[in-house]
Write an enzyme that holds these catalytic residues in place. Structure first.
Site, PDB file in Angstrom:
ATOM      1  N   HIS A 126      -3.701  -5.152  -0.327  1.00 17.99           N
ATOM      2  CA  HIS A 126      -3.439  -5.715   0.994  1.00 17.99           C
ATOM      3  C   HIS A 126      -3.497  -7.239   0.978  1.00 17.99           C
ATOM      4  CE1 HIS A 126      -3.487  -1.978   3.428  1.00 17.99           C
ATOM      5  NE2 HIS A 126      -4.179  -1.537   2.392  1.00 17.99           N
TER       6      HIS A 126
ATOM      7  N   GLU B 236      -2.596  -9.146   3.248  1.00 11.09           N
ATOM      8  CA  GLU B 236      -2.995  -9.627   4.575  1.00 11.09           C
ATOM      9  C   GLU B 236      -4.504  -9.583   4.765  1.00 11.09           C
ATOM     10  OE1 GLU B 236      -3.402  -5.339   5.135  1.00 11.09           O
ATOM     11  OE2 GLU B 236      -2.038  -6.607   3.997  1.00 11.09           O
TER      12      GLU B 236
ATOM     13  N   CYS C 108       0.827  -1.210   0.000  1.00 13.56           N
ATOM     14  CA  CYS C 108       0.000   0.000   0.000  1.00 13.56           C
ATOM     15  C   CYS C 108       0.868   1.269   0.000  1.00 13.56           C
ATOM     16  CB  CYS C 108      -0.977  -0.040   1.174  1.00 13.56           C
ATOM     17  SG  CYS C 108      -2.325   1.166   1.032  1.00 13.56           S
TER      18      CYS C 108
END
Length: 373
Positions: free
Chosen positions: A348, A350, A258
């Protein structure tokens, strides 16, 4: 939830609803998130610092608030304000410890409900993200006065915010099981699920403030360096860019997510720009131009790198390439050095909340560190 509230945009548009959460005034950039789930993760994501988030999901709050899903240390809510259509009148989830509105009140987050969020989103989609404010209680005033308050705040363009959300002191997240690698993670607004993903893979994370120097990083003798997500305008992050260039010069494996993608891009010589309304959601398709594969990703960014799909360019650290772009609009979603020593993505992997299509990137970082030993 009671009493009148107003969402006021800098172009003079006013949406009237009811107070939701704390009573008072809040200012920030109005943005919208298209995620249909994961509101707790959204509210606690430090990348939303100084932003008023408009939820496109028609009903918010069904699952209440719990002590497990927050993406910030201490479960801190980072959004400046929250705008929803229909707040759920009841909580229904076995993990819930309270309601969403109770948590907004506890953390003094001013919100608004019962507005036409579809109309707000269409307005922002057409006009772009803009300065805004939510007002309720004694903060309510003549609309012209409220517009002037909104216009008087700092723009997100040129806002240096990473230092405002970064940890003031370094800390360590230990691995699950025996340590395999050590990573220096620069906290530019890091989400808690990132060190957890490292920990599951046997990585000890030294989480460092955004003000950390290259010398402080090198003293840890890390196997790799991680650049986290975060808020604000990447064009202001000159210190972090300079540190990143030193990391690249030292040949230490590097991975960014990001805001970290924008930092790596700047370190490689690319420029950034502010998007019209950004990418904020959990169903955004991204093309990997090395494989042709498409991943559905979670995203939260209002700035992006200048570049074209597959673009190759020279840097002081060797050849680099634009590795990923968004399938919807062609926005740059990843860059890397051609030799693989450094790579980053705008989205992202994650997740939290969102799909896990790109979670393999953590394993790719491990392979990079293994190959460097």
């Amino acid at each position: 939830m009671s009493g009148k509230a107003q969402l006021v945009l800098e172009d003079g548009r006013v949406f009237t609803g009811t107070a939701f959460g704390a009573i008072g005034q809040t200012l920030g950039e109005a943005v919208f998130s298209t995620g249909m789930s994961g509101y707790q993760e959204t509210l606690t994501d430090p990348s939303y610092h100084r932003q008023i988030v408009v939820a496109t999901a028609p009903q918010i709050g069904n699952t209440g608030w719990n002590g497990e899903d927050a993406e910030s240390r201490g479960d801190k809510i980072w959004v400046a304000g929250y705008a929803v259509r229909d707040p759920s009148p009841r909580v229904s989830n076995w993990r819930a410890t309270g309601s969403l509105e109770d948590e907004l009140i506890r953390q003094r987050i001013v919100g608004i409900a019962r507005i036409d969020t579809r109309a707000v989103v269409r307005h922002l989609r057409t006009r772009g993200s803009m300065k805004a404010g939510v007002f309720s209680g004694d903060a309510l005033a003549d609309p012209d006065e409220l517009v002037q308050r909104v216009r008087g705040q700092q723009s997100m363009l040129g806002a240096d915010l990473a230092g405002e959300v970064s940890t003031p002191d370094a800390y360590i997240v230990e691995p699950e099981g025996p340590p395999r690698f050590t990573v220096a993670a620069l906290d530019l607004g890091i989400k808690t699920n990132t060190p957890r993903n490292f920990a599951r893979r046997g990585i000890r994370s030294h989480v460092l403030p955004s003000s950390a120097t290259f010398e402080q990083i090198a003293d840890l003798r890390p196997d790799g360096v991680f650049l986290s997500n975060g808020p604000g305008d990447p064009a202001t992050a000159d210190h972090i860019v300079a540190v990143t260039r030193e990391v690249l010069g030292a040949g230490i494996p590097l991975f960014g997510i990001c805001f970290g993608n924008q930092i790596l891009g700047r370190a490689l010589g690319l420029s950034t720009y502010k998007m019209v309304f950004g990418h904020r959601g959990i169903n955004i398709p991204v093309i990997d131009h090395a494989t042709g594969r498409v991943a559905v990703t979670a995203q939260n960014h209002g700035f992006a790198l200048q570049g074209e799909a597959g673009q190759s360019f020279d840097t002081p650290f060797g050849a680099a390439v634009v590795s990923h772009t968004c399938a919807n609009d062609g926005v740059v979603e990843g860059v890397k050095l051609a030799d693989g020593r450094a790579f980053s993505v705008q989205y992202h992997p994650e997740a939290a909340a969102g799909p896990h299509d790109a979670n393999y990137l953590f394993d790719q970082f491990i392979e990079l560190m293994e190959g460097d030993r």
